[in-house]
Design a protein around this motif. Structure first.
Motif, PDB file in Angstrom:
ATOM      1  N   CYS A  25       0.837  -1.209   0.000  1.00 24.20           N
ATOM      2  CA  CYS A  25       0.000   0.000   0.000  1.00 24.20           C
ATOM      3  C   CYS A  25       0.866   1.251   0.000  1.00 24.20           C
ATOM      4  O   CYS A  25       0.584   2.215  -0.726  1.00 24.20           O
ATOM      5  N   PHE A  26       1.906   1.216   0.812  1.00 24.19           N
ATOM      6  CA  PHE A  26       2.816   2.366   0.875  1.00 24.19           C
ATOM      7  C   PHE A  26       3.464   2.627  -0.489  1.00 24.19           C
ATOM      8  O   PHE A  26       3.524   3.774  -0.952  1.00 24.19           O
ATOM      9  N   ALA A  27       3.973   1.567  -1.141  1.00 26.86           N
ATOM     10  CA  ALA A  27       4.652   1.729  -2.424  1.00 26.86           C
ATOM     11  C   ALA A  27       3.711   2.279  -3.481  1.00 26.86           C
ATOM     12  O   ALA A  27       4.082   3.145  -4.279  1.00 26.86           O
ATOM     13  N   LEU A  81      12.484   4.418   2.472  1.00 28.30           N
ATOM     14  CA  LEU A  81      11.736   3.161   2.488  1.00 28.30           C
ATOM     15  C   LEU A  81      11.245   2.797   1.082  1.00 28.30           C
ATOM     16  O   LEU A  81      11.249   1.630   0.701  1.00 28.30           O
ATOM     17  N   LEU A  82      10.845   3.782   0.290  1.00 28.34           N
ATOM     18  CA  LEU A  82      10.376   3.500  -1.066  1.00 28.34           C
ATOM     19  C   LEU A  82      11.496   2.873  -1.893  1.00 28.34           C
ATOM     20  O   LEU A  82      11.272   1.899  -2.618  1.00 28.34           O
ATOM     21  N   GLN A  87      13.384  -2.048  -4.491  1.00 26.17           N
ATOM     22  CA  GLN A  87      14.426  -3.057  -4.688  1.00 26.17           C
ATOM     23  C   GLN A  87      13.942  -4.442  -4.247  1.00 26.17           C
ATOM     24  O   GLN A  87      14.149  -5.436  -4.956  1.00 26.17           O
ATOM     25  N   ALA A  88      13.305  -4.494  -3.081  1.00 22.69           N
ATOM     26  CA  ALA A  88      12.848  -5.784  -2.555  1.00 22.69           C
ATOM     27  C   ALA A  88      11.794  -6.413  -3.457  1.00 22.69           C
ATOM     28  O   ALA A  88      11.866  -7.604  -3.796  1.00 22.69           O
ATOM     29  N   LEU A  92      11.875  -9.903  -5.675  1.00 23.08           N
ATOM     30  CA  LEU A  92      10.820 -10.917  -5.616  1.00 23.08           C
ATOM     31  C   LEU A  92      10.233 -11.192  -6.991  1.00 23.08           C
ATOM     32  O   LEU A  92      10.020 -12.352  -7.378  1.00 23.08           O
ATOM     33  N   GLU A  93       9.964 -10.139  -7.759  1.00 23.54           N
ATOM     34  CA  GLU A  93       9.399 -10.306  -9.100  1.00 23.54           C
ATOM     35  C   GLU A  93      10.355 -11.076  -9.997  1.00 23.54           C
ATOM     36  O   GLU A  93       9.950 -11.957 -10.753  1.00 23.54           O
TER      37      GLU A  93
END
Length: 304
Positions: A25-27, A81-82, A87-88, A92-93
């Motif tokens: 949600c944040f991203a 954090l963004l 990156q994270a 994962l993708e």
């Protein structure tokens, strides 16, 4: 349908639980600079996104956004954090795509009854390979119960036996059978014409140990008697069909296993073909996933 459910958690070293859903949600809100647009892109409610971001800020003890009217702007902490979140999620993708490609490239091991494999499936498989070069299909001959942990992905079986309840099955086609023989031998085994065709008394019936009642079942459905007719038995179905092609007698031919020989003029079916009440099924150890390589193979098999 939009939802308020944000439930995944990870536990950082500080001992608090950070919501993966909150990070998503944040991203989205950071990218779109709007909770409303973020909610729409994630198929969530505005309230769910707002609460998830607020909970994330509470967990971190830092403000991630400056809220101005209907727009939101990243704070310095939010920018940090963004960057980490992008990156994270990118890692994962990349991993998911790699695993998907690996699954697509893994061979589908298809077990099929030998005669059907030899006379129907193998001659047609090149058309599937041409249409789907990315799908690797390996063929194995086999009959009867299937042991999937032996490396077999799926199996084609005639439903003349009961398989275990945990096995999933889909009907591919109904079985149709009829007497077949070499065209030049037709007059030796069949007499009459039109609807008055019948087996001659000196006809030789070709039997298979794998379908011992095939002739009796067909004769009963036709209202005929086979008493007194000569018989010859073979261990495998394809031997009896090969014997019919050689003119040794007249055999019971399943339509899909003799259709190519009939079209080529190597066999004739004087009585035509009738359904015998059985079907060939595709067996799998779990449901077939929509859009998977197995589903594409299943659709192709049904089209044949």
């Amino acid at each position: 349908m939009k939802t308020d459910d944000i439930s995944e958690k990870i536990s950082p070293k500080i001992g608090r639980q950070i919501s993966l859903g909150g990070l998503r949600c944040f991203a989205a809100a950071a990218r779109l600079e709007s909770f409303t647009q973020a909610a729409s892109s994630l198929n969530l409610t505005h309230g769910a996104v707002s609460r998830a971001v607020r909970a994330l800020e509470d967990e971190l003890g830092l403000a991630l956004f400056e809220r101005r009217h209907r727009r939101v702007y990243l704070t310095a902490a939010g920018s940090t954090l963004l960057h980490a979140t992008q990156q994270a999620f990118g890692i994962l993708e990349h991993a998911v795509q790699g695993l998907y490609r690996q699954a697509q490239q893994a061979p589908i091991v298809l077990s099929c009854e030998p005669t059907l494999l030899m006379r129907w499936l193998i001659p047609r498989l090149p058309s599937f390979q041409q249409a789907h070069p990315e799908i690797n299909v390996q063929l194995v001959a086999g009959g009867g119960p299937v042991v999937f942990h032996d490396g077999i992905t799926l199996a084609i079986r005639r439903n003349d036996f009961a398989w275990e309840r945990h096995i999933y099955s889909r009907v591919l086609f109904a079985e149709k059978v009829g007497p077949v023989c070499k065209p030049e031998a037709l007059a030796r085994f069949v007499e009459g014409s039109g609807s008055d065709l019948r087996l001659r008394r000196d006809a030789v019936l070709l039997h298979s140990a794998t379908r011992p009642t095939a002739w009796d079942d067909w004769a009963q459905a036709q209202g005929m008697t086979l008493d007194g007719l000569a018989q010859q038995r073979f261990d495998h179905f394809y031997f009896s069909l090969q014997a019919a092609s050689a003119g040794l007698g007249i055999g019971i031919g399943p339509w899909r296993q003799v259709r190519d020989d009939i079209h080529a003029g190597m066999l004739v079916a004087p009585f035509g073909f009738q359904q015998d009440g059985s079907s060939y099924c595709l067996l799998t150890p779990q449901p077939i996933a929509p859009g998977s390589a197995v589903e594409q193979l299943q659709r192709w098999l049904q089209q044949q």
